[in-house]
Scaffold this motif. Structure first.
Motif, short mmCIF file in Angstrom:
data_model
loop_
_atom_site.label_atom_id
_atom_site.label_comp_id
_atom_site.label_asym_id
_atom_site.label_seq_id
_atom_site.Cartn_x
_atom_site.Cartn_y
_atom_site.Cartn_z
N SER A 78 0.83 -1.21 0.00
CA SER A 78 0.00 0.00 0.00
C SER A 78 0.87 1.26 0.00
O SER A 78 0.45 2.32 -0.43
CB SER A 78 -0.93 0.00 1.22
OG SER A 78 -0.19 0.28 2.38
N GLN A 79 2.10 1.12 0.48
CA GLN A 79 3.03 2.26 0.48
C GLN A 79 3.81 2.36 -0.84
O GLN A 79 4.67 3.22 -0.98
CB GLN A 79 3.99 2.14 1.67
CG GLN A 79 3.29 2.36 3.01
CD GLN A 79 4.14 1.95 4.18
OE1 GLN A 79 5.18 1.29 4.03
NE2 GLN A 79 3.73 2.33 5.39
N GLY A 80 3.53 1.43 -1.74
CA GLY A 80 4.10 1.53 -3.08
C GLY A 80 5.45 0.87 -3.27
O GLY A 80 6.07 1.00 -4.32
N TYR A 81 5.92 0.14 -2.26
CA TYR A 81 7.26 -0.44 -2.39
C TYR A 81 7.34 -1.56 -3.42
O TYR A 81 8.40 -1.90 -3.89
CB TYR A 81 7.75 -0.96 -1.03
CG TYR A 81 8.11 0.16 -0.08
CD1 TYR A 81 9.27 0.90 -0.28
CD2 TYR A 81 7.28 0.50 0.98
CE1 TYR A 81 9.61 1.95 0.55
CE2 TYR A 81 7.61 1.54 1.84
CZ TYR A 81 8.77 2.27 1.62
OH TYR A 81 9.10 3.30 2.44
N PHE A 82 6.19 -2.13 -3.76
CA PHE A 82 6.20 -3.25 -4.70
C PHE A 82 5.67 -2.84 -6.07
O PHE A 82 5.43 -3.68 -6.92
CB PHE A 82 5.34 -4.41 -4.16
CG PHE A 82 5.75 -4.89 -2.79
CD1 PHE A 82 7.08 -4.79 -2.37
CD2 PHE A 82 4.82 -5.46 -1.93
CE1 PHE A 82 7.46 -5.23 -1.11
CE2 PHE A 82 5.20 -5.90 -0.66
CZ PHE A 82 6.53 -5.78 -0.24
N ASP A 83 5.46 -1.54 -6.26
CA ASP A 83 4.84 -1.09 -7.50
C ASP A 83 5.67 -1.50 -8.73
O ASP A 83 6.90 -1.41 -8.72
CB ASP A 83 4.70 0.43 -7.50
CG ASP A 83 3.59 0.87 -6.56
OD1 ASP A 83 2.94 -0.02 -5.98
OD2 ASP A 83 3.38 2.09 -6.41
N ALA A 84 4.95 -1.92 -9.76
CA ALA A 84 5.63 -2.37 -10.98
C ALA A 84 6.42 -1.23 -11.62
O ALA A 84 7.46 -1.46 -12.24
CB ALA A 84 4.60 -2.93 -11.96
N GLU A 85 5.93 0.01 -11.45
CA GLU A 85 6.63 1.15 -12.09
C GLU A 85 8.01 1.36 -11.48
O GLU A 85 8.86 1.99 -12.08
CB GLU A 85 5.84 2.46 -11.90
CG GLU A 85 4.39 2.40 -12.34
CD GLU A 85 3.48 1.96 -11.23
OE1 GLU A 85 3.21 2.77 -10.34
OE2 GLU A 85 3.03 0.79 -11.25
#
Lengths: 76, 441
Positions: B144-151
């Motif tokens: 949810s904090q974006g650490y795994f975001d594909a971008e």
């Protein structure tokens, strides 16, 4: 000299460019020569690599350049 | 064998064999093996239709049928177990030897072998429930904090010249990696950033090594890895500090934790997950071979395209080969040559005609001139009379000289003539000087 990746990208570009049907022949010759030189240079570089295994001896918090020692594997 | 009988009887009693049929050892009812097995089967299966048992997996064996056979054991006992293919597929992990599990199922007797076994309906790792729940919760939070975001994922360089390995220098992972790289003759530089890979100090050390690798710009790719172990052993790689360090890394990171079935949160944060450290090494080693093949292809493209371009050019130049140019010129020049020839011939012919005409005209002119010649007139008997004058010399020759000088006019009329005047007369041949005696007008 540009780094490996940049030269590789240049080679890719040249390989695409030479396929353009309306490329004048003088231009194509230049592309060809540059491409072949690049390709041979990259190949030579790849093939001449030795590959050494080192271990950094700096602690994770140490500043400054890395101190390296050749790595000798120790089995547990 | 005599020792066996009381033993069998004891089981029979325990299983609730009808007491009235109980007899002395010698007079116990004679059963066939199948009858006995059937009795055991009926009792056993009825008694344990729904049990949960905890134990360690051993003798794990995946049959070619897809069914999974294994044993569950503890310090003192062992029980056979089987998990059928259909149930196995739903399993979230690959069960392997040494793994403590909780198996839920039913006891079944396998008559042909005289064995009883646990038919496993569901299996979960023992004691992992809490840890898994904690990891799931942390995974959700970090996601949810974006650490795994594909971008966030960076592309791996196609050819990492230097690879940093964050792992234990004495662990199985580095051994496997060096093994693969040596076998593949990868010629890639490796720098090991030693860090403990289990225990409380592991996670911060791993995170700091990743930061250090970036700070010193030490390699083109970082491999964060360790060999297989228990879920607890792998926990440092799921620590938030490691996940954040990987996400913050400017250098692309490959996460290779444990075996294929294992996972850690580092896998989700990394730019690439390798199922094992060996697999990570294969990826890295492969890059050079892939690249050499790519270079081959580029070279082939350059050469073949250049050749086809030159061929095409040659074909278009063929139109201009000396032979063809000559032939083409001849075709083009033929009408002109013809015209030239025609004109030349016409000219020559015309000149000949002209000359012939000229000859004719000259001859004609000659005859006309001849006809018109005064000599010819004289020959016909006419004479030319010129005035010489009274006082002038009177010799015929002097008169002729005067006449030829044109000094004396030709007499065309008697008017003006006077008697005694000298006249010079030219004949066809010769001349004479005469005096005028009488003038008749």
């Amino acid at each position: 000299m540009k780094n490996f990746e940049q030269r590789l990208q240049r080679l890719e570009y040249l390989a695409d460019r030479i396929k353009e049907p309306d490329l004048p022949i003088e231009e194509a010759m230049k592309v060809f020569e540059e491409g072949m030189t690049l390709s041979k240079g990259l190949r030579k570089e790849l093939e001449s690599l030795q590959g050494k295994v080192e271990m950094i001896t700096n602690g994770p918090d140490d500043q400054g350049g890395p101190d390296m020692v050749p790595f000798q594997e120790v089995k547990e | 064998m005599h020792l066996k009988k009381p033993h069998v009887d004891a089981i029979v009693i325990a299983m609730g064999f009808p007491a009235k049929e109980k007899a002395a050892a010698d007079s116990s009812p004679l059963l066939t093996v199948s009858e006995l097995t059937s009795l055991i089967k009926g009792n056993l299966e009825a008694s344990f239709p729904d049990v949960t048992v905890e134990g360690e997996i051993s003798n794990a064996k995946l049959a070619s049928s897809g069914h999974f056979y294994f044993s569950l054991k503890d310090e003192n006992s062992i029980i056979q177990a089987v998990m059928f293919k259909s149930k196995l597929a739903a399993l979230g992990f690959a069960p392997s030897d040494g793994l403590r599990v909780r198996a839920h199922g039913a006891i079944s007797v396998y008559a042909q072998r005289g064995q009883y076994q646990l038919i496993v309906q569901s299996l979960r790792k023992a004691g992992t429930g809490d840890i898994l729940a904690m990891l799931e919760e942390r995974k959700r939070l970090l996601a949810s904090q974006g650490y795994f975001d594909a971008e966030r994922k960076k592309a791996l360089p196609r050819f990492p010249g230097r690879v940093a390995i964050v792992t234990s220098p004495t662990g199985a992972a580095i051994h496997d990696i060096l093994n693969v790289l040596g076998r593949r003759n990868s010629a890639i530089d490796i720098v090991i950033l030693p860090a403990p890979v289990q225990g409380a100090e592991a996670a911060p050390a791993i995170a700091k090594r990743i930061e250090q690798a970036n700070r010193l710009d030490i390699a083109d790719v970082i491999v964060v890895c360790r060999g297989g172990g228990s879920l607890e052993d792998l926990l440092p790689f799921s620590e938030t500090v490691v996940v954040k360090a990987i996400a913050a890394s400017r250098i692309p990171v490959i996460s290779a934790v444990g075996h294929e079935i294992d996972w850690a949160l580092s896998d989700f944060a990394a730019d690439l997950r390798a199922p094992t450290p060996s697999a990570a090494a294969e990826l890295v080693a492969e890059s050079r071979e892939v690249l050499l093949r790519e270079l081959d292809q580029f070279q082939a493209v350059l050469e073949s395209t250049m050749r086809s371009k030159l061929d095409a050019l040659g074909a278009s130049l063929e139109v201009f080969s000396p032979e063809l140019v000559k032939a083409r010129f001849e075709i083009l020049s033929l009408p002109i040559v013809n015209r030239l020839d025609d004109a030349h011939e016409a000219l020559v012919n015309s000149i000949k005609g002209l000359l012939a005409d000229l000859d004719h005209w000259i001859a004609l002119a000659c005859s006309i001139i001849e006809t018109a010649s005064p000599q010819a007139v004289l020959k016909r008997g006419f004479s030319i009379v010129r005035r010489v004058g009274k006082t002038q010399a009177v010799s015929a020759s002097a008169g002729q000289a005067a006449a030829s000088r044109g000094g004396n006019e030709i007499v065309r009329s008697s008017t003006g003539l006077e008697p005694g005047e000298h006249l010079h007369i030219s004949f066809a041949e010769g001349s004479a000087l005469a005096d005028v005696r009488e003038v008749n007008e």
